[in-house]
Design a protein around this motif. Structure first.
Motif, short mmCIF file in Angstrom:
data_model
loop_
_atom_site.label_atom_id
_atom_site.label_comp_id
_atom_site.label_asym_id
_atom_site.label_seq_id
_atom_site.Cartn_x
_atom_site.Cartn_y
_atom_site.Cartn_z
N ALA A 5 0.81 -1.21 0.00
CA ALA A 5 0.00 0.00 0.00
C ALA A 5 0.84 1.26 0.00
O ALA A 5 0.55 2.23 -0.72
N GLN A 6 1.90 1.29 0.81
CA GLN A 6 2.71 2.50 0.93
C GLN A 6 3.76 2.61 -0.16
O GLN A 6 4.27 3.70 -0.42
N ALA A 7 4.10 1.52 -0.81
CA ALA A 7 5.21 1.53 -1.75
C ALA A 7 4.78 1.77 -3.19
O ALA A 7 5.51 2.41 -3.97
N VAL A 8 3.62 1.25 -3.59
CA VAL A 8 3.20 1.35 -4.99
C VAL A 8 3.03 2.82 -5.36
O VAL A 8 2.35 3.59 -4.68
N GLY A 9 3.66 3.22 -6.43
CA GLY A 9 3.60 4.60 -6.90
C GLY A 9 4.68 5.49 -6.34
O GLY A 9 4.93 6.56 -6.89
N LYS A 10 5.32 5.07 -5.24
CA LYS A 10 6.39 5.87 -4.64
C LYS A 10 7.77 5.39 -5.05
O LYS A 10 8.72 6.17 -5.11
N VAL A 11 7.88 4.09 -5.27
CA VAL A 11 9.13 3.50 -5.75
C VAL A 11 8.77 2.51 -6.85
O VAL A 11 7.67 1.94 -6.86
N LEU A 48 -0.79 7.58 -13.97
CA LEU A 48 -0.10 8.80 -13.56
C LEU A 48 1.12 8.47 -12.71
O LEU A 48 2.18 9.11 -12.84
N ALA A 49 0.99 7.51 -11.83
CA ALA A 49 2.11 7.12 -10.97
C ALA A 49 3.26 6.56 -11.81
O ALA A 49 4.43 6.85 -11.55
N ALA A 50 2.93 5.76 -12.82
CA ALA A 50 3.97 5.21 -13.68
C ALA A 50 4.72 6.32 -14.40
O ALA A 50 5.95 6.29 -14.51
N ALA A 51 3.98 7.32 -14.89
CA ALA A 51 4.62 8.45 -15.57
C ALA A 51 5.48 9.25 -14.61
O ALA A 51 6.57 9.71 -14.97
N ASP A 52 5.00 9.42 -13.38
CA ASP A 52 5.75 10.17 -12.38
C ASP A 52 7.06 9.47 -12.03
O ASP A 52 8.11 10.10 -11.92
N LEU A 53 7.01 8.15 -11.87
CA LEU A 53 8.22 7.39 -11.58
C LEU A 53 9.20 7.46 -12.74
O LEU A 53 10.41 7.60 -12.55
N ALA A 54 8.67 7.38 -13.96
CA ALA A 54 9.54 7.42 -15.14
C ALA A 54 10.25 8.75 -15.28
O ALA A 54 11.37 8.83 -15.81
N SER A 55 9.62 9.81 -14.78
CA SER A 55 10.22 11.15 -14.89
C SER A 55 11.04 11.53 -13.66
O SER A 55 11.46 12.69 -13.53
N GLY A 56 11.24 10.59 -12.73
CA GLY A 56 12.06 10.85 -11.55
C GLY A 56 11.34 11.48 -10.39
O GLY A 56 11.97 12.12 -9.54
N GLY A 57 10.03 11.27 -10.31
CA GLY A 57 9.28 11.85 -9.20
C GLY A 57 9.74 11.37 -7.84
O GLY A 57 9.71 12.14 -6.87
N HIS A 58 10.19 10.13 -7.75
CA HIS A 58 10.66 9.61 -6.46
C HIS A 58 11.96 10.29 -6.05
O HIS A 58 12.21 10.49 -4.85
N GLU A 59 12.78 10.68 -7.01
CA GLU A 59 14.00 11.41 -6.68
C GLU A 59 13.69 12.82 -6.21
O GLU A 59 14.34 13.33 -5.29
N ARG A 60 12.68 13.43 -6.81
CA ARG A 60 12.23 14.75 -6.35
C ARG A 60 11.74 14.66 -4.90
O ARG A 60 12.09 15.52 -4.07
N SER A 61 10.98 13.62 -4.59
CA SER A 61 10.48 13.44 -3.22
C SER A 61 11.63 13.29 -2.24
O SER A 61 11.62 13.89 -1.15
N ALA A 62 12.62 12.48 -2.61
CA ALA A 62 13.76 12.26 -1.71
C ALA A 62 14.51 13.56 -1.47
O ALA A 62 14.98 13.82 -0.34
N GLY A 63 14.62 14.39 -2.49
CA GLY A 63 15.30 15.67 -2.32
C GLY A 63 14.58 16.58 -1.34
O GLY A 63 15.21 17.23 -0.50
#
Length: 393
Positions: free
Chosen positions: A192-198, A266-281
């Protein structure tokens, strides 16, 4: 501009800085837009044979394929449910009752979500199951060797979450699943917490069952899904008309399935564009601001890595978590304690990690998301620093 392309979510405008995305996410306006026609024009039952069913049936199939694509599954391996808790119940109860064992053995771990832990307890009470709850280390992680030692000939299922909802700790799922499946048991993962975030791929993880939850990834509450690897047999959760591969009868909630499918795309597109790296920053920016301003007082709860990129669980010496948030109304976040009849108790997750009560009671969970901006991070940091200094004084 945020990663959503929408500068400000209408539900967050003029409110406190929202740092509780692990609790629930705002519905993405693009998700709401995709749902709309299925609440109005396309009302037909997807199981009917007349023209009014064609659009709902096609939309349901598309949504199933979108969810599957996000996790590397096949569309026919996705079953829609009304919540993550229900998906967990289908996985655990379904596997236990389909196993044929007189006294099936289930293994989980101590920091699991209550949806799994309480289902395990119910399986003990109602179905004679035997449950082993594995410990975690100081970072909240399960040791693969501990799982290997706990497996027995009666073990039918192991259930370990992908990411902890409080600390963001990422469990070693591929190793745990590999040990489990080599032993001949099924492996379920509440993701639940991981899908879409990593990035997650069920093939690489090696899992048999995996839970996906809509309201953790910008879809509405009331929709989730369970991945069921082809060939896995489960006892149905709801008997009836045979919907959802016969596992969950009832006319499908097409609008909410469309919402989950759109959110997955949308989550797949966000991950592909580095959204998880933006979150970590942004997460690390907040952590750095706090540690620089409050030297020696800020302690990270959980691992530095592996951890969700959006989650920061910290304790600040000298102030209780709930008092800190009360003194910082500019922030909406969660604490590491729960209030029961006016008395606060430490988080069971942090206790299981070996943290003492003082540190557990001081804990804050700060989780960021799609609409968090650098300005939000700075505003939150300033509010927490001011409140922590006042509380210490």
């Amino acid at each position: 501009m945020t990663g959503s392309g929408v500068p400000v979510h209408p539900g967050l405008a003029d409110g406190p800085v929202y740092l509780d995305y692990n609790a629930t996410t705002p519905v993405d306006p693009r998700v709401a837009e995709a749902m709309g026609p299925h609440l109005t024009d396309f009302f037909g039952n997807p199981s009917s044979s007349h023209p009014y069913s064609a659009e709902p049936r096609a939309a349901l199939a598309d949504a199933r394929a979108q969810v599957a694509a996000l996790i590397g599954a096949r569309a026919e391996e996705i079953v829609f449910t009304a919540s993550g808790s229900e998906a967990d119940l289908l996985a655990l109860r379904g596997a236990v009752l389909a196993s044929g064992h007189m006294r099936p053995h289930v293994i989980t771990q101590v920091t699991e979500h209550p949806a799994v832990l309480e289902t395990c307890h119910a399986l003990e009470r109602l179905h004679g199951a035997r449950v082993t709850v594995l410990p975690v280390d100081g970072d909240g992680l399960v040791a693969p060797a501990a799982l290997a030692a706990a497996l027995t000939e009666e073990t039918v299922l192991v259930s370990v979450m992908a990411a902890n909802n409080e600390t963001g700790a990422l469990q070693p799922i591929p190793a745990l699943a590999r040990i489990t499946r080599a032993h001949g048991a099924l492996f379920h993962c509440d993701a639940a917490q991981a899908v879409g975030k990593v990035p997650l791929d069920v093939g690489e993880l090696g899992v048999d069952l995996l839970t996906v939850v809509g309201h953790k990834m910008y879809a509405p509450k009331g929709i989730a899904a369970l991945y069921i690897r082809r060939g896995v047999v489960l006892e149905p959760l709801v008997h009836g008309g045979g919907q959802e591969h016969g596992l969950r009868a009832g006319t499908e909630n097409v609008a909410f399935a469309v919402a989950l499918g759109t959110a997955a795309e949308l989550a797949a597109a966000d991950l592909a564009s580095g959204g998880h790296e933006r979150s970590a920053g942004l997460r690390d920016r907040l952590h750095d601001r706090l540690t620089d301003a409050l030297p020696g007082r800020v302690h990270l709860n959980g691992p530095v890595k592996p951890r969700l990129p959006n989650t920061l669980n910290i304790s600040i010496d000298g102030v209780l978590g709930h008092e800190l948030l009360t003194a910082a109304p500019e922030i909406a976040a969660s604490t590491g304690s729960a209030c029961h009849s006016g008395t606060r108790t430490p988080s069971p997750v942090l206790r299981a990690m070996g943290l003492d009560d003082a540190r557990s009671m001081a804990a804050l969970r700060l989780s960021i998301g799609r609409w968090t901006t650098p300005a939000d991070i700075d505003r939150a940091a300033n509010a927490l620093i001011t409140a922590a200094r006042a509380g210490r004084a």
